[in-house]
Design an enzyme around this catalytic site. Structure first.
Site, PDB file in Angstrom:
ATOM      1  N   ASP A   2       6.318   2.923   0.230  1.00 45.21           N
ATOM      2  CA  ASP A   2       5.069   2.300  -0.206  1.00 45.21           C
ATOM      3  C   ASP A   2       5.156   1.899  -1.676  1.00 45.21           C
ATOM      4  OD1 ASP A   2       2.534   1.344   0.119  1.00 45.21           O
ATOM      5  OD2 ASP A   2       1.550   3.289  -0.068  1.00 45.21           O
ATOM      6  N   HIS A  19       8.299  -7.115  -1.617  1.00 40.56           N
ATOM      7  CA  HIS A  19       8.970  -6.668  -0.386  1.00 40.56           C
ATOM      8  C   HIS A  19      10.473  -6.972  -0.464  1.00 40.56           C
ATOM      9  CE1 HIS A  19       5.196  -5.543   1.234  1.00 40.56           C
ATOM     10  NE2 HIS A  19       4.739  -6.774   1.399  1.00 40.56           N
ATOM     11  N   TRP A  51      -0.142  -5.114  10.887  1.00 39.68           N
ATOM     12  CA  TRP A  51      -0.375  -6.420  11.521  1.00 39.68           C
ATOM     13  C   TRP A  51      -1.648  -7.064  11.011  1.00 39.68           C
ATOM     14  CZ3 TRP A  51       3.439  -8.820  13.748  1.00 39.68           C
ATOM     15  CH2 TRP A  51       4.412  -8.115  14.453  1.00 39.68           C
ATOM     16  N   LEU A 113      25.567   8.344  10.446  1.00 41.32           N
ATOM     17  CA  LEU A 113      24.119   8.464  10.224  1.00 41.32           C
ATOM     18  C   LEU A 113      23.317   7.795  11.342  1.00 41.32           C
ATOM     19  CD1 LEU A 113      21.738   9.122   8.160  1.00 41.32           C
ATOM     20  CD2 LEU A 113      22.062   6.770   7.338  1.00 41.32           C
TER      21      LEU A 113
HETATM   22  C1  IPE Z   1       5.333  -1.671   1.282  1.00 37.34           C
HETATM   23  O1  IPE Z   1       4.423  -1.464   0.292  1.00 37.34           O
HETATM   24  C2  IPE Z   1       4.924  -1.144   2.625  1.00 37.34           C
HETATM   25  C3  IPE Z   1       4.858  -2.176   3.695  1.00 37.34           C
HETATM   26  C4  IPE Z   1       3.860  -2.194   4.533  1.00 37.34           C
HETATM   27  C5  IPE Z   1       5.911  -3.144   3.869  1.00 37.34           C
HETATM   28  P1  IPE Z   1       2.962  -2.101   0.237  1.00 37.34           P
HETATM   29  O2  IPE Z   1       3.017  -3.533   0.638  1.00 37.34           O
HETATM   30  O3  IPE Z   1       2.012  -1.262   1.018  1.00 37.34           O
HETATM   31  O4  IPE Z   1       2.676  -1.990  -1.318  1.00 37.34           O
HETATM   32  P2  IPE Z   1       1.309  -1.624  -2.035  1.00 37.34           P
HETATM   33  O5  IPE Z   1       0.804  -0.346  -1.429  1.00 37.34           O
HETATM   34  O6  IPE Z   1       0.372  -2.755  -1.828  1.00 37.34           O
HETATM   35  O7  IPE Z   1       1.719  -1.441  -3.456  1.00 37.34           O
HETATM   36 MG    MG Z   2       0.767   0.301   0.526  1.00 33.87          MG
END
Ligand code: IPE
Ligand code: MG
Length: 234
Positions: A2, A19, A51, A113
């Site tokens: 996150d 991302h 989604w 892994l």
């Molecule tokens: C990546 O972080 C998690 C995914 C859902 C790809 P976020 O997109 O939730 O980032 P924040 O929480 O807005 O900073």
């Molecule tokens: Mg997030």
């Protein structure tokens, strides 16, 4: 994993750029887990709930999954990684589903892994799917409802063939589980860090593992029963 969005926004960049910046830490953590001899690593990439994000962001994420599969699978295979995607893949594009199936088939007999990537995954979805399969077997007469126990249910979950995770790591500062592997993390040690996912590296992983190593895992027994001397039954 996150914090991609906040990392990008703090730099005046788009969430999609955040991302993209989250890919390198994924590579690093996979490499480091393989090096450390970790048996299984499950990455939460996209939840059932994600989604509902803006269409453009969902499209950017799906594009990145496709790109990452195209670019990384050969190297994962060369390193003996067994890759699987867990989640409701019927919601993914047919092209992505095909690419996933190819990657899984290519790496299926690798002994290194065990890497699971959770995409369109929710812990509740996982449990509902398992319940539905058990119900179908019961309805057909192949399974007695009274014969259903924890092992029967666990065998229907996405991580059926893997031991329960020992350590759960969440980046980005929030202290919640957000519908990840609900059943499987019953006794996992939880580690939360404010580090945003694009900043995650070997040092933070080492910090999480060191913290894990300092915990006393009693699994419901007393410290005395566990031979560790301290009391309690958590
Ligand atoms: C990546 O972080 C998690 C995914 C859902 C790809 P976020 O997109 O939730 O980032 P924040 O929480 O807005 O900073
Ligand atoms: Mg997030």
């Amino acid at each position: 994993m996150d914090g991609n969005g906040r990392w990008a926004e703090a730099r005046g960049e788009t969430r999609a750029a955040g991302h993209r910046a989250g890919i390198e830490p994924v590579r690093r953590v996979i490499r480091e887990c393989a090096r450390l001899g970790v048996q299984a690593l499950t990455l939460f990439a996209f939840s059932s709930e994600n989604w509902r994000r803006p269409e453009t962001e969902v499209a950017a994420l799906m594009g990145l999954f496709m790109e990452a599969l195209d670019r990384e699978v050969e190297e994962l295979h060369a390193n003996g990684v067994r890759l699987r995607v867990i989640g409701n893949r019927r919601r993914l594009s047919v092209r992505l589903q095909q690419r996933i199936a190819e990657a899984e088939a290519l790496t299926a007999s690798n002994g290194g892994l065990c890497l699971q990537v959770a995409v369109s995954y929710g812990g509740r979805w996982d449990l509902v799917e398992a319940a539905r399969r058990l119900a179908a077997r019961a309805a057909s007469g192949a399974l007695q409802p009274s014969a259903i126990d924890e092992a029967t249910l666990a065998a229907e979950l996405q991580l059926a063939d893997l031991p329960d995770p020992d350590l759960f790591i969440r980046t980005g500062g929030d202290h919640r589980v957000s519908n990840f592997l609900l059943w499987n993390i019953a006794y996992a040690e939880l580690f939360f860090t404010d580090v945003l996912w694009p900043q995650f590296d070997e040092t933070v992983l080492a910090e999480a593992i060191a913290d894990f190593a300092s915990r006393e895992r009693r699994f419901g027994l007393t410290g005395q029963q566990r031979g560790t001397g301290s009391e309690g039954a958590s």
